[in-house]
Design an enzyme around this catalytic site. Structure first.
Site, mmCIF file in Angstrom:
data_model
loop_
_atom_site.group_PDB
_atom_site.id
_atom_site.type_symbol
_atom_site.label_atom_id
_atom_site.label_comp_id
_atom_site.label_asym_id
_atom_site.label_seq_id
_atom_site.Cartn_x
_atom_site.Cartn_y
_atom_site.Cartn_z
ATOM 1 N N TYR A 186 -4.357 -1.048 11.285
ATOM 2 C CA TYR A 186 -4.004 0.238 10.663
ATOM 3 C C TYR A 186 -5.098 0.764 9.743
ATOM 4 O O TYR A 186 -4.818 1.627 8.909
ATOM 5 C CB TYR A 186 -2.740 0.093 9.798
ATOM 6 C CG TYR A 186 -1.560 -0.586 10.417
ATOM 7 C CD1 TYR A 186 -0.820 0.012 11.437
ATOM 8 C CD2 TYR A 186 -1.134 -1.825 9.936
ATOM 9 C CE1 TYR A 186 0.296 -0.608 11.960
ATOM 10 C CE2 TYR A 186 -0.010 -2.447 10.459
ATOM 11 C CZ TYR A 186 0.696 -1.838 11.474
ATOM 12 O OH TYR A 186 1.809 -2.456 11.979
ATOM 13 N N CYS A 220 -14.357 -13.809 16.805
ATOM 14 C CA CYS A 220 -15.417 -13.136 17.562
ATOM 15 C C CYS A 220 -15.030 -11.725 17.961
ATOM 16 O O CYS A 220 -14.889 -11.430 19.155
ATOM 17 C CB CYS A 220 -15.749 -13.943 18.802
ATOM 18 S SG CYS A 220 -16.110 -15.626 18.393
ATOM 19 N N TYR A 242 4.284 -7.464 6.347
ATOM 20 C CA TYR A 242 3.536 -7.273 7.589
ATOM 21 C C TYR A 242 2.235 -8.084 7.568
ATOM 22 O O TYR A 242 1.214 -7.659 8.088
ATOM 23 C CB TYR A 242 3.300 -5.769 7.847
ATOM 24 C CG TYR A 242 4.601 -4.981 7.798
ATOM 25 C CD1 TYR A 242 5.538 -5.119 8.819
ATOM 26 C CD2 TYR A 242 4.914 -4.158 6.711
ATOM 27 C CE1 TYR A 242 6.754 -4.441 8.762
ATOM 28 C CE2 TYR A 242 6.132 -3.483 6.658
ATOM 29 C CZ TYR A 242 7.043 -3.626 7.684
ATOM 30 O OH TYR A 242 8.251 -2.971 7.623
ATOM 31 N N GLY A 282 11.008 2.564 4.293
ATOM 32 C CA GLY A 282 9.811 3.379 4.388
ATOM 33 C C GLY A 282 9.123 3.749 3.090
ATOM 34 O O GLY A 282 8.012 4.283 3.122
ATOM 35 N N GLY A 302 11.651 -2.636 3.376
ATOM 36 C CA GLY A 302 10.992 -3.895 3.730
ATOM 37 C C GLY A 302 9.732 -4.053 2.904
ATOM 38 O O GLY A 302 9.623 -4.882 2.017
ATOM 39 N N ARG A 303 8.770 -3.158 3.175
ATOM 40 C CA ARG A 303 7.468 -3.230 2.528
ATOM 41 C C ARG A 303 7.559 -3.228 1.006
ATOM 42 O O ARG A 303 6.874 -3.992 0.334
ATOM 43 C CB ARG A 303 6.630 -2.035 2.973
ATOM 44 C CG ARG A 303 5.181 -2.081 2.526
ATOM 45 C CD ARG A 303 4.479 -0.762 2.844
ATOM 46 N NE ARG A 303 4.631 -0.363 4.223
ATOM 47 C CZ ARG A 303 3.808 -0.725 5.209
ATOM 48 N NH1 ARG A 303 2.763 -1.469 4.951
ATOM 49 N NH2 ARG A 303 4.022 -0.323 6.441
HETATM 50 C C1 PLP Z 1 10.378 -1.074 9.814
HETATM 51 C C2 PLP Z 1 11.724 -0.557 9.518
HETATM 52 C C3 PLP Z 1 12.223 -0.565 8.213
HETATM 53 C C4 PLP Z 1 11.401 -1.011 7.026
HETATM 54 O O1 PLP Z 1 10.347 -0.159 6.743
HETATM 55 P P1 PLP Z 1 9.459 -0.400 5.412
HETATM 56 O O2 PLP Z 1 8.417 0.609 5.489
HETATM 57 O O3 PLP Z 1 8.954 -1.785 5.485
HETATM 58 O O4 PLP Z 1 10.373 -0.201 4.247
HETATM 59 C C5 PLP Z 1 13.515 -0.147 8.012
HETATM 60 N N1 PLP Z 1 14.296 0.268 9.028
HETATM 61 C C6 PLP Z 1 13.852 0.300 10.303
HETATM 62 C C7 PLP Z 1 14.753 0.762 11.381
HETATM 63 C C8 PLP Z 1 12.561 -0.111 10.589
HETATM 64 O O5 PLP Z 1 12.113 -0.064 11.848
#
Ligand code: PLP
Length: 421
Positions: free
Chosen positions: A318, A346, A375, A239, A277-278
């Site tokens: 978003y 379109c 993403y 996150g 992730g991000r």
């Molecule tokens: C989406 C998600 C992440 C990764 O979130 P990021 O914002 O991309 O770091 C980690 N854990 C869970 C359970 C998620 O659903």
């Protein structure tokens, strides 16, 4: 920091001119930088050096196997949210004991696949799920390691579609019910209850919501230990946000996030898992597109690109901002003008930016969407029968196509026409 810089007036991905990749693969395409991926992984890994930890890359952000293998070779585990992701991680060479299975709706089949192939732990989101994991584990003669995802009811202060830690969200169990749920889990012989999981949302730009959540996790750890549970692993989710514009305030750094984890949870002696992730993939990727037409409208100028919302859906979904830059560095004297930057699909939603200041752009010019590594490709579709765009990985002065553009025949031949037609 990333490795997409202008050199001699041309945007490079590490040592490779982006225009050279465009000439080889055609537009639009995604390009990722190995050095940037590794740098971001290492920042997290080093932020937790003095605690027992594993950084499990949340592969839903960008799941190409070449990216997974790059990170796995550097020591990353994987956080998966589906059977497909589990199998993809295995195919990329990640061992089961480094794969964590998250997600609110794991099916029996998914659970069986992961238990048979090996799994580090399931992050369980409900009691019915817990019972299914228990039953499948017993059928297979195994014991499933689990944590329970708790919902700490904190406001992540992020976009509503990616906030997950409020009580009204579908994720996890309320902390107030944890005692009963853990007692239930402990009574099931197919489960080994090893820890607690929490994930409050994505693109967080402040540490405070993490602090509130982790303080609640610390308290809960002590409480559950007092109730006889051997809580030894804490999965803290992902996150942490990234800067999507160069001008806005910078989100906290991984090192600050690591320090917060140590401050709030270090005294418990638990193994720590995080699932970014991000932050690992986001600024490690560009989407490169070509301007098809420059169209003058009623008081507006439109840049119509060959890339569209089906290739990069974040702005439509978003209201996300991506910096958009020309591949050829504009001369400083050139005056910027506002353009609406749109794709050919379109739908009015197929708009990447409105009234965005850009240096003068002409038909045929290449432009890049920055911060498109997370993403981006994974959320692409073939809407309008537009082929999924290729992915390219750069490593120093080399590059490779890591997912090729499908041919129209491949796409069209996926349909089957029933006999009666
Ligand atoms: C989406 C998600 C992440 C990764 O979130 P990021 O914002 O991309 O770091 C980690 N854990 C869970 C359970 C998620 O659903």
């Amino acid at each position: 920091m990333d490795h997409f810089l202008y050199r001699d007036g041309h945007l490079h991905a590490e040592n490779v001119p982006v225009a050279e990749i465009a000439a080889a693969v055609g537009t639009p395409f995604y390009v990722y930088s190995t050095a940037t991926l590794l740098r971001h992984f290492t920042l997290f890994d080093e932020a937790l050096t003095d605690v027992d930890h594993l950084v499990c890359y949340a592969m839903k952000a960008a799941s190409n196997q070449a990216i997974l293998r790059t990170l796995a070779q550097a020591g990353a585990g994987m956080d998966v949210v589906s059977q497909g992701e589990y199998l993809r991680a295995k195919a990329a060479g990640v061992p089961g004991e480094r794969i964590v299975f998250s997600g609110v709706g794991k099916t029996e089949e998914e659970i069986r696949t992961a238990l048979s192939g090996g799994i580090r732990q399931f992050n369980v989101e409900s009691e019915p799920e817990m019972e299914v994991i228990n039953r499948v584990a017993l059928e297979l003669g195994k014991v499933a390691p689990i944590t329970v995802r708790v919902n700490p009811d904190v406001d992540a202060k992020t976009h509503a579609k990616i906030a997950t830690g409020k009580s009204e969200n579908k994720f996890g169990i309320p902390i107030a019910r944890a005692s009963a749920v853990y007692a239930h889990a402990a009574s099931l012989p197919g489960l080994d209850v090893i820890g607690i999981d929490v994930h409050i949302g994505s693109q967080l730009t402040e540490l405070e919501p993490f602090r509130l959540a982790y303080e609640k996790v610390a308290e809960l750890t002590e409480q559950l230990r007092g109730e006889g549970h051997d809580i030894r692993r804490l999965d803290l989710g992902g996150g942490l946000g990234i800067p999507y514009t160069r001008s806005n305030e910078a989100p906290p750094l991984p090192v600050e996030y690591g320090q917060l984890i140590k401050d709030t949870l270090g005294h418990l002696g638990c193994e720590i898992e995080i699932e970014p992730g991000r932050l690992i993939a986001g600024n490690a990727g560009l989407m490169v597109s070509k301007v098809i037409y420059v169209k003058s409208g009623e008081g507006r100028n439109f840049l119509i690109l060959d890339g569209a919302m089906n290739d990069l859906i974040r702005p439509a979904m978003y209201e996300a901002h991506h910096d958009i830059v020309p591949i050829v560095e504009p001369a400083p004297a050139l005056e910027a003008r506002p353009y609406d930057i749109v794709g050919p699909v379109c739908e009015t939603g197929d708009t990447f930016a409105q009234q965005r200041d850009m240096p003068p752009v002409a038909s045929g010019d290449l432009i890049a969407f920055r911060s498109a590594g997370a993403y981006g490709a994974v959320m692409a579709s073939e809407y309008n029968t537009r082929p999924l765009i290729p992915e390219v990985l750069v490593h120093g002065d080399q590059f490779a196509v890591i997912r090729a553009r499908p041919s129209f025949d491949e796409i069209i031949n996926r349909d089957t026409i029933p006999e009666w037609l």
